[in-house]
Scaffold this active site. Sequence first.
Site, PDB file in Angstrom:
ATOM      1  N   SER A 252       1.006  -0.941   0.068  1.00  0.00           N
ATOM      2  CA  SER A 252       0.172   0.238  -0.107  1.00  0.00           C
ATOM      3  C   SER A 252       1.066   0.891   0.036  1.00  0.00           C
ATOM      4  O   SER A 252       2.174   1.421   0.571  1.00  0.00           O
ATOM      5  CB  SER A 252      -0.539   0.205   1.130  1.00  0.00           C
ATOM      6  OG  SER A 252      -0.061  -0.058   2.465  1.00  0.00           O
ATOM      7  N   LYS A 253       0.556   2.566  -0.385  1.00  0.00           N
ATOM      8  CA  LYS A 253       1.216   3.189  -1.028  1.00  0.00           C
ATOM      9  C   LYS A 253       1.504   4.137   0.803  1.00  0.00           C
ATOM     10  O   LYS A 253       2.242   4.760   0.379  1.00  0.00           O
ATOM     11  CB  LYS A 253       0.560   4.321  -1.476  1.00  0.00           C
ATOM     12  CG  LYS A 253      -0.818   4.655  -1.220  1.00  0.00           C
ATOM     13  CD  LYS A 253      -1.767   5.361  -2.465  1.00  0.00           C
ATOM     14  CE  LYS A 253      -3.457   6.362  -1.772  1.00  0.00           C
ATOM     15  NZ  LYS A 253      -4.370   6.836  -2.787  1.00  0.00           N
ATOM     16  N   ARG A 254       0.544   4.016   1.679  1.00  0.00           N
ATOM     17  CA  ARG A 254       1.104   4.892   2.522  1.00  0.00           C
ATOM     18  C   ARG A 254       2.411   3.568   3.982  1.00  0.00           C
ATOM     19  O   ARG A 254       2.848   4.297   4.352  1.00  0.00           O
ATOM     20  CB  ARG A 254      -0.376   3.797   4.134  1.00  0.00           C
ATOM     21  CG  ARG A 254      -1.375   5.282   3.049  1.00  0.00           C
ATOM     22  CD  ARG A 254      -1.925   5.957   4.900  1.00  0.00           C
ATOM     23  NE  ARG A 254      -2.985   6.115   4.068  1.00  0.00           N
ATOM     24  CZ  ARG A 254      -3.111   7.590   4.005  1.00  0.00           C
ATOM     25  NH1 ARG A 254      -1.501   8.301   3.879  1.00  0.00           N
ATOM     26  NH2 ARG A 254      -3.820   8.511   2.821  1.00  0.00           N
ATOM     27  N   LYS A 255       3.020   2.672   2.946  1.00  0.00           N
ATOM     28  CA  LYS A 255       3.623   2.151   4.203  1.00  0.00           C
ATOM     29  C   LYS A 255       5.371   1.660   2.426  1.00  0.00           C
ATOM     30  O   LYS A 255       6.307   1.794   3.159  1.00  0.00           O
ATOM     31  CB  LYS A 255       3.165   0.116   4.158  1.00  0.00           C
ATOM     32  CG  LYS A 255       2.419   0.545   4.809  1.00  0.00           C
ATOM     33  CD  LYS A 255       2.201  -0.111   5.467  1.00  0.00           C
ATOM     34  CE  LYS A 255       1.175   0.038   6.853  1.00  0.00           C
ATOM     35  NZ  LYS A 255       0.336  -1.326   7.038  1.00  0.00           N
TER      36      LYS A 255
END
Length: 494
Positions: A252-255
Amino acid sequence: MAVRTRIAPSPTGDPHVGTAYVALFNQVFARSRGGRFVLRIEDTDRARSTPQAEQAIVDALRWAGIGWDEGPDVGGDFGPYRQSERFALYRRHANDLLTAGKAFRCFCSAERLDEMRRRQQANGETPRYDGKCLALPKPESLARAASGEAHVVRLVVPGEGLCRFTDGLRGTVEIPWRQVDMQVLLKSDGFPTYHLAVAVDDHLMRISHVLRGEEWLNSMPKHVLLYQAFGWEMPAHSHLPLLRNPDGSKLSKRKNPTGLDYYRRMGYLPEALLNYLALMGWSMADEREVFSVAEMVECFDLARVSLGGPVFDLAKLDWMNGRHIRALSADEFMARVGAWALNRDRLAPLAPLLQHRTERLCDLVGKVDYLLGDRPPLAAADFAHKTLSEADCKRLLDHIARCLDEVAEWRRDALQDALKSLAVKMDVKMRDLLAPVFIALAGRSVALPIFDSLAFLGRDVARIRLRTAIDALGGLSRKELRRLERAYRDVVSG
Ligand code: GLU
């Protein structure tokens, strides 16, 4: 039967590394069997699909070294290759299903469906359409549709028993029918859903093998039913393991950096990225790790795809990239450096910023370090500020990252407008709002103008820098993240 594979991205966001991963396997499989590889644009979600996103996907896949034999940009015998240009086909096929009694019109209101879902959830059941309109007599259903009453078309699904199908990697898979919803095939505006469109298109485009992400495995029963209802032979399906964050969750783009643009801008060689993506789901029989796509094609065997959740490990990718860089000839190396960033097109946006700020040309280097290169690692002390605490900085960076994620077009003026309006809503001075952004992007408080910098770096690089800046400030627990998400919603809703 001729081997034909496809990649079917939805142009609803930035080009994702997962798309390149699935595309690579489809391309390699087709080439290894002397077949053809197709690009199909799945733009049935009219609200979220944009031509810019389609162009960005095409450009990013081409940069990565993925090439297709048929597609919206290159043509082919089975077009059109954009689903938005095929709506009449889907409607005709939905009608065929209605006539054959394999699908039914559903007139239930959104309120009734909401109420039903709430009731089922309260009883701990999986939300599922209860079949009310399935019982409507055909003449009544026809008459109501003819009178213009709003409705969707749903798939008839057996109430009990097991759906049994073969996955090329898993063998026989069984899913109980009672877990399968009576899927909407055609929405009330007449647009198809993914499920109808994918079955119709894979069949009409004579796709022989579908290699797609594991997240679609649970949709197989719906697709099995559709193929049976139409009386078509089903392509062989294999569901590839999803790429994962180091904590095991879906990439995911958050990680992690998930945008292909990040890898391009940071100077990863496309062949190194593809080599790395190949290893995510597959290995050479001789365990060789560094190889080209051509070598992969030569040795490809679907049976060597492994189902473990492959963890996307940036350090390993960096190592791989270094191997590929060292293998270039000196000439090639220089050409790659030029193509990466030291070229007129890439540097043009910087010229007007630099010309007025430079006494000696050599000063340029120190000014663009964070734009062409990575920024140095940060520590919490770097964010020291006369009025903002570390917690303030974290909150600001979180809200700024969320706000920037919502900017549709990554352009200087749009970015500036978005953050100006955020500053007003948060009741902080623009100068204070931007203070931690300078540190996050450049690693220092004095740098080239911030909105030009953001525009130049691009969405993916900017996102990663903001995120790793929050990490340098101690990171956010899940609870804090939830709290900040709520706080952000409150701020923007005014
Ligand atoms: N449009 C779907 C996606 O973007 C395609 C899935 C499939 O390959 O069937 O994931």
